[in-house]
Design a protein around this motif. Structure first.
Motif, PDB file in Angstrom:
ATOM      1  N   TYR A  90       0.837  -1.193   0.000  1.00 62.75           N
ATOM      2  CA  TYR A  90       0.000   0.000   0.000  1.00 62.75           C
ATOM      3  C   TYR A  90       0.875   1.246   0.000  1.00 62.75           C
ATOM      4  N   LYS A  91       0.556   2.196  -0.871  1.00 69.05           N
ATOM      5  CA  LYS A  91       1.256   3.470  -0.939  1.00 69.05           C
ATOM      6  C   LYS A  91       0.418   4.538  -0.231  1.00 69.05           C
ATOM      7  N   LEU A  92       1.030   5.194   0.743  1.00 65.84           N
ATOM      8  CA  LEU A  92       0.325   6.209   1.515  1.00 65.84           C
ATOM      9  C   LEU A  92      -0.062   7.409   0.655  1.00 65.84           C
ATOM     10  N   GLY A  93      -1.119   8.090   1.095  1.00 66.41           N
ATOM     11  CA  GLY A  93      -1.557   9.278   0.387  1.00 66.41           C
ATOM     12  C   GLY A  93      -2.015  10.346   1.365  1.00 66.41           C
ATOM     13  N   VAL A  94      -2.277  11.536   0.841  1.00 66.18           N
ATOM     14  CA  VAL A  94      -2.722  12.657   1.662  1.00 66.18           C
ATOM     15  C   VAL A  94      -4.044  12.295   2.345  1.00 66.18           C
ATOM     16  N   GLY A  95      -4.078  12.477   3.654  1.00 66.05           N
ATOM     17  CA  GLY A  95      -5.277  12.165   4.422  1.00 66.05           C
ATOM     18  C   GLY A  95      -5.177  10.887   5.221  1.00 66.05           C
ATOM     19  N   ASP A  96      -4.265   9.993   4.866  1.00 61.27           N
ATOM     20  CA  ASP A  96      -4.070   8.773   5.643  1.00 61.27           C
ATOM     21  C   ASP A  96      -3.557   9.111   7.040  1.00 61.27           C
ATOM     22  N   VAL A  97      -3.908   8.268   7.997  1.00 60.29           N
ATOM     23  CA  VAL A  97      -3.520   8.520   9.386  1.00 60.29           C
ATOM     24  C   VAL A  97      -2.656   7.361   9.891  1.00 60.29           C
ATOM     25  N   LEU A  98      -1.522   7.704  10.538  1.00 58.70           N
ATOM     26  CA  LEU A  98      -0.584   6.710  11.054  1.00 58.70           C
ATOM     27  C   LEU A  98      -0.512   6.792  12.578  1.00 58.70           C
ATOM     28  N   THR A  99      -0.225   5.644  13.181  1.00 60.58           N
ATOM     29  CA  THR A  99       0.203   5.653  14.581  1.00 60.58           C
ATOM     30  C   THR A  99       1.672   5.264  14.591  1.00 60.58           C
ATOM     31  N   ILE A 100       2.440   5.935  15.471  1.00 57.37           N
ATOM     32  CA  ILE A 100       3.889   5.701  15.544  1.00 57.37           C
ATOM     33  C   ILE A 100       4.254   5.459  17.005  1.00 57.37           C
ATOM     34  N   GLY A 101       4.918   4.352  17.245  1.00 56.21           N
ATOM     35  CA  GLY A 101       5.355   4.043  18.594  1.00 56.21           C
ATOM     36  C   GLY A 101       6.838   3.704  18.617  1.00 56.21           C
ATOM     37  N   PHE A 139      -1.158  10.474  13.333  1.00 60.21           N
ATOM     38  CA  PHE A 139      -0.440  11.476  12.533  1.00 60.21           C
ATOM     39  C   PHE A 139      -0.970  11.432  11.094  1.00 60.21           C
ATOM     40  N   ARG A 140      -1.594  12.527  10.690  1.00 61.00           N
ATOM     41  CA  ARG A 140      -2.223  12.597   9.384  1.00 61.00           C
ATOM     42  C   ARG A 140      -1.231  13.089   8.333  1.00 61.00           C
ATOM     43  N   VAL A 141      -1.256  12.430   7.160  1.00 58.85           N
ATOM     44  CA  VAL A 141      -0.422  12.878   6.048  1.00 58.85           C
ATOM     45  C   VAL A 141      -0.997  14.202   5.543  1.00 58.85           C
ATOM     46  N   GLN A 142      -0.197  15.252   5.628  1.00 59.07           N
ATOM     47  CA  GLN A 142      -0.665  16.593   5.309  1.00 59.07           C
ATOM     48  C   GLN A 142      -0.733  16.824   3.792  1.00 59.07           C
ATOM     49  N   ALA A 143      -1.256  17.995   3.457  1.00 60.11           N
ATOM     50  CA  ALA A 143      -1.453  18.321   2.038  1.00 60.11           C
ATOM     51  C   ALA A 143      -0.150  18.339   1.260  1.00 60.11           C
ATOM     52  N   ASP A 144       0.968  18.614   1.950  1.00 61.44           N
ATOM     53  CA  ASP A 144       2.249  18.614   1.247  1.00 61.44           C
ATOM     54  C   ASP A 144       2.860  17.213   1.179  1.00 61.44           C
ATOM     55  N   GLY A 145       2.110  16.212   1.672  1.00 58.85           N
ATOM     56  CA  GLY A 145       2.581  14.831   1.557  1.00 58.85           C
ATOM     57  C   GLY A 145       3.517  14.389   2.663  1.00 58.85           C
ATOM     58  N   LYS A 205       1.953   2.006  11.888  1.00 59.70           N
ATOM     59  CA  LYS A 205       0.747   1.359  11.367  1.00 59.70           C
ATOM     60  C   LYS A 205      -0.180   2.404  10.771  1.00 59.70           C
ATOM     61  N   VAL A 206      -0.935   1.972   9.754  1.00 58.06           N
ATOM     62  CA  VAL A 206      -1.974   2.846   9.182  1.00 58.06           C
ATOM     63  C   VAL A 206      -3.272   2.555   9.929  1.00 58.06           C
ATOM     64  N   VAL A 207      -3.847   3.558  10.542  1.00 58.00           N
ATOM     65  CA  VAL A 207      -5.105   3.374  11.279  1.00 58.00           C
ATOM     66  C   VAL A 207      -6.269   4.094  10.609  1.00 58.00           C
ATOM     67  N   GLY A 208      -5.970   4.851   9.568  1.00 57.20           N
ATOM     68  CA  GLY A 208      -7.029   5.542   8.838  1.00 57.20           C
ATOM     69  C   GLY A 208      -6.712   5.592   7.367  1.00 57.20           C
ATOM     70  N   PHE A 209      -7.431   4.797   6.568  1.00 60.00           N
ATOM     71  CA  PHE A 209      -7.229   4.808   5.117  1.00 60.00           C
ATOM     72  C   PHE A 209      -8.193   5.824   4.522  1.00 60.00           C
ATOM     73  N   ARG A 210      -7.681   6.990   4.224  1.00 57.58           N
ATOM     74  CA  ARG A 210      -8.528   8.090   3.790  1.00 57.58           C
ATOM     75  C   ARG A 210      -8.151   8.659   2.420  1.00 57.58           C
ATOM     76  N   SER A 211      -7.083   8.203   1.852  1.00 54.86           N
ATOM     77  CA  SER A 211      -6.587   8.868   0.643  1.00 54.86           C
ATOM     78  C   SER A 211      -7.061   8.224  -0.654  1.00 54.86           C
ATOM     79  N   GLN A 212      -7.402   6.970  -0.623  1.00 52.77           N
ATOM     80  CA  GLN A 212      -7.672   6.259  -1.870  1.00 52.77           C
ATOM     81  C   GLN A 212      -8.991   5.511  -1.791  1.00 52.77           C
ATOM     82  N   LYS A 213      -9.766   5.634  -2.858  1.00 51.67           N
ATOM     83  CA  LYS A 213     -11.104   5.037  -2.889  1.00 51.67           C
ATOM     84  C   LYS A 213     -11.404   4.485  -4.269  1.00 51.67           C
ATOM     85  N   ALA A 214     -12.200   3.435  -4.296  1.00 48.60           N
ATOM     86  CA  ALA A 214     -12.757   2.898  -5.534  1.00 48.60           C
ATOM     87  C   ALA A 214     -14.277   2.967  -5.415  1.00 48.60           C
ATOM     88  N   TYR A 215     -14.956   3.014  -6.546  1.00 46.23           N
ATOM     89  CA  TYR A 215     -16.398   3.223  -6.548  1.00 46.23           C
ATOM     90  C   TYR A 215     -17.097   2.041  -7.206  1.00 46.23           C
TER      91      TYR A 215
END
Length: 378
Positions: free
Chosen positions: A90-101, A123-129, A169-179
């Motif tokens: 999976y490639k991260l994108g703007v809007g994805d949320v990570l937890t870091i420990g 930690f959310r991937v910001q608009a600048d990536g 870890k990715v805890v929020g998949f928010r950047s990529q969608k299929a319809y």
């Protein structure tokens, strides 16, 4: 035999043009009598007529086997053993949320809270990536894998921490969608996550296809390109080349089966349309759906199937198949004769004379139906 039928049909066209309409509403405006007769004589010369017998059924089965073999050979030549998902990342994108420990460094790990979710505190991937973490500002994340982000964090935190052990870890998949749209039970937006999402997976998540879905014309759109996915070939013939690995922005659309009908007319109990479902439809089933033939007036030898052909490609306007159904063996043939969508099944009261009149109306009807469908699709 075929030539004899054509002779009878052509001679009867003149009777059909006299205004004796067999089907209500069957008269077509806009053609003069002489012009209509002349055109129909030319069209009837481009009709193939065949008997539904054991040889034809065998030919149908051989064609199906050949198609299945060609699919298998095509898959083999392409070395297709299903979608290769072993290297999927999976490639991260703007809007994805990570937890870091960071192990043994609780001061760098946000403690869990009862009233907050990991996504809320992540930690959310910001608009600048990028993401910003303690001692590691502006870490590139968009377009990177989780492993690549972890590697970059280890590199930066190594300046202040000896041999940091970092968990990402990715805890929020928010950047990529299929319809998934159209005739499915739960159309909607489905996230692309670290678990590969295939076209078949997406349809299953959407609850599967509903009763009005067309199994043969599922469309798959990526960017400006759209292709038809023959979903029926995937399920019934094992054509795994029909599956796709979905990416951000992909659209899977399941169309209605409005054109997947067979028309049953003539001396039957209830003339009308019969749906061709994903399992197919044979001639016996179609006749059964309309209550069977009218035994008081129908001629069992006058069961015809009219199937449109591509005139420009094949030089033939239609195939006409006739079933002699007065013997028991014919019932077996009817059960084995597969119908195609838009076929017209017609049962006559007299095998030739009645059919000769009707065919003169059905042939131009094929063109008329096509034109109406073209207008609807525009």
């Amino acid at each position: 035999m075929a030539q004899r039928y054509k002779t009878f049909i052509a001679s009867a066209c003149f009777l059909a043009m006299s205004g004796c309409t067999i089907i209500p509403g069957g008269h077509f405006e806009g053609l003069k009598q002489g012009e209509q007769t002349e055109n129909l004589e030319k069209e009837l010369a481009k009709v193939n007529i065949q008997l539904i017998d054991s040889a034809l059924i065998s030919q149908q089965k051989d064609l199906n086997k050949k198609t299945a073999a060609e699919i298998g050979a095509s898959n083999s030549s392409k070395n297709i053993a299903g979608l290769d998902l072993s290297n999927y990342e999976y490639k991260l994108g703007v809007g994805d949320v990570l937890t870091i420990g960071v192990w043994d460094h609780p001061e760098l790990t946000i403690p869990a809270a009862v009233q907050r979710t990991a996504e809320f505190d992540g930690f959310r991937v910001q608009a600048d990536g990028t993401i910003t973490y303690a001692y590691a500002p502006k870490v590139p994340a968009a377009g990177k894998t989780v492993a690549e982000v972890r590697e970059e964090l280890v590199k930066r935190l190594s300046r202040v921490i000896e041999d940091p052990q970092i968990d990402v870890k990715v805890v929020g998949f928010r950047s990529q969608k299929a319809y998934v749209t159209g005739e499915v039970k739960k159309p909607g937006v489905y996230p692309v996550t670290e678990t590969p999402l295939t076209l078949i997976d997406a349809l299953n998540q959407a609850g599967g296809l509903n009763e009005r879905a067309d199994w043969k014309t599922v469309t798959f759109t990526r960017g400006n390109e759209t292709e038809v996915i023959r979903l029926d070939d995937f399920y019934s013939k094992g054509d795994i080349s029909q599956n796709r690995l979905l990416q951000h922005g992909d659209i899977v659309h399941v169309t209605r089966n409005d054109q997947r009908n067979v028309y049953v007319l003539g001396d039957v109990k209830r003339a009308g349309t019969v749906e061709v479902n994903r399992y197919g439809l044979n001639l016996a089933e179609a006749l059964s759906e309309v209550g069977g033939i009218d035994e008081r007036s129908a001629d069992a030898n006058g069961i015809f199937v009219l199937r449109k052909r591509d005139l420009e490609k094949d030089g033939v306007i239609a195939d006409v198949y006739q079933l002699h159904a007065k013997n028991v063996a014919a019932l077996v043939l009817a059960e084995q004769f597969e119908l195609d969508p838009q076929d017209i099944v017609y049962v006559t009261s007299a095998p030739l004379a009645r059919w000769n009149k009707v065919i003169s109306l059905l042939l131009p009807a094929l063109t008329t139906v096509d034109r109406l469908q073209d207008i609807d699709n525009q």
